[in-house]
Design a protein around this motif. Structure first.
Motif, short mmCIF file in Angstrom:
data_model
loop_
_atom_site.label_atom_id
_atom_site.label_comp_id
_atom_site.label_asym_id
_atom_site.label_seq_id
_atom_site.Cartn_x
_atom_site.Cartn_y
_atom_site.Cartn_z
N SER A 134 0.86 -1.17 0.00
CA SER A 134 0.00 0.00 0.00
C SER A 134 0.90 1.22 0.00
N GLU A 135 0.53 2.24 -0.77
CA GLU A 135 1.31 3.47 -0.80
C GLU A 135 1.23 4.23 0.51
N GLU A 136 0.21 3.96 1.30
CA GLU A 136 -0.01 4.67 2.57
C GLU A 136 0.45 3.87 3.78
N PHE A 137 1.21 2.81 3.56
CA PHE A 137 1.56 1.88 4.64
C PHE A 137 3.07 1.69 4.66
N SER A 138 3.73 2.11 5.74
CA SER A 138 5.18 1.98 5.89
C SER A 138 5.52 0.66 6.56
N VAL A 139 6.60 0.06 6.11
CA VAL A 139 7.07 -1.19 6.71
C VAL A 139 8.58 -1.12 6.89
N VAL A 140 9.03 -1.51 8.08
CA VAL A 140 10.45 -1.71 8.32
C VAL A 140 10.62 -3.13 8.83
N SER A 141 11.54 -3.85 8.20
CA SER A 141 11.86 -5.23 8.57
C SER A 141 13.27 -5.24 9.15
N ILE A 142 13.38 -5.66 10.41
CA ILE A 142 14.66 -5.61 11.12
C ILE A 142 15.02 -7.01 11.60
N TYR A 143 16.25 -7.42 11.34
CA TYR A 143 16.73 -8.72 11.83
C TYR A 143 18.22 -8.63 12.10
N GLY A 144 18.74 -9.59 12.85
CA GLY A 144 20.15 -9.61 13.18
C GLY A 144 20.94 -10.55 12.28
N SER A 145 22.18 -10.19 12.01
CA SER A 145 23.02 -11.01 11.13
C SER A 145 23.33 -12.38 11.74
N GLU A 146 23.23 -12.50 13.05
CA GLU A 146 23.53 -13.76 13.73
C GLU A 146 22.27 -14.50 14.17
N ASN A 191 11.16 -14.92 0.64
CA ASN A 191 9.86 -15.16 0.02
C ASN A 191 8.85 -14.08 0.42
N GLY A 192 8.96 -13.56 1.62
CA GLY A 192 8.04 -12.54 2.10
C GLY A 192 8.23 -11.19 1.43
N ARG A 193 9.37 -10.98 0.78
CA ARG A 193 9.61 -9.69 0.11
C ARG A 193 8.59 -9.41 -0.98
N GLU A 194 8.05 -10.44 -1.58
CA GLU A 194 7.06 -10.23 -2.64
C GLU A 194 5.77 -9.61 -2.10
N PHE A 195 5.53 -9.70 -0.81
CA PHE A 195 4.33 -9.15 -0.18
C PHE A 195 4.53 -7.72 0.34
N MET A 196 5.77 -7.26 0.31
CA MET A 196 6.12 -5.95 0.89
C MET A 196 5.78 -4.80 -0.06
N PRO A 197 5.52 -3.61 0.50
CA PRO A 197 5.40 -2.42 -0.34
C PRO A 197 6.74 -2.16 -1.05
N ASP A 198 6.68 -1.50 -2.18
CA ASP A 198 7.91 -1.24 -2.95
C ASP A 198 8.94 -0.44 -2.18
N ASP A 199 8.49 0.43 -1.30
CA ASP A 199 9.42 1.31 -0.58
C ASP A 199 9.68 0.90 0.87
N TYR A 200 9.50 -0.39 1.16
CA TYR A 200 9.77 -0.84 2.55
C TYR A 200 11.26 -0.74 2.84
N THR A 201 11.61 -0.75 4.11
CA THR A 201 13.00 -0.68 4.54
C THR A 201 13.38 -1.98 5.21
N GLU A 202 14.54 -2.50 4.84
CA GLU A 202 15.07 -3.72 5.46
C GLU A 202 16.37 -3.35 6.16
N VAL A 203 16.49 -3.71 7.44
CA VAL A 203 17.66 -3.39 8.24
C VAL A 203 18.22 -4.68 8.83
N CYS A 204 19.48 -4.96 8.51
CA CYS A 204 20.18 -6.08 9.14
C CYS A 204 21.13 -5.50 10.18
N ILE A 205 20.90 -5.83 11.43
CA ILE A 205 21.76 -5.35 12.51
C ILE A 205 22.97 -6.28 12.59
#
Length: 103
Positions: free
Chosen positions: A24-36, A47-61
């Motif tokens: 959704s253009e009106e829905f922000s998503v941030v996906s955060i996970y650890g490298s370990e 596989n879940g990336r296909e369900f994400m909004p185009d402008d979601y943010t992914e953060v690997c700590i």
């Protein structure tokens, strides 16, 4: 969340992934996970990336694990963190605040 996109402003995923469409253009998503993280199945994240909004943010700590997103102790299969719990939670908070500021 996928059934309530019009009622929500966004979603924070901590070592998690969507299983249904949250685009959704009106829905922000941030996906955060650890490298370990030894609990999170990265193929499910991929596989879940296909369900994400185009402008979601992914953060690997870097150095973070699964258990350090909370204070509930070690989980079976998780790897040893290379950073402190406090550092992981600080970086997690910063990523969430960035998403909120961007709204």
């Amino acid at each position: 969340a996928s059934k309530h996109l019009s009622e929500l402003d966004g979603l924070v995923l901590l070592a998690a992934y969507p299983t249904s469409d949250i685009k959704s253009e009106e829905f922000s998503v941030v996906s955060i996970y650890g490298s370990e993280d030894g609990v999170l199945k990265m193929e499910k994240v991929e596989n879940g990336r296909e369900f994400m909004p185009d402008d979601y943010t992914e953060v690997c700590i870097e150095g973070g694990n699964h258990a350090y997103f909370g204070n509930y102790g070690q989980q079976e299969g998780d790897r040893e963190a290379e950073i402190s719990r406090e550092q992981q939670q600080k970086e997690t908070t910063e990523a969430i605040l960035e998403m909120v500021k961007g709204r």
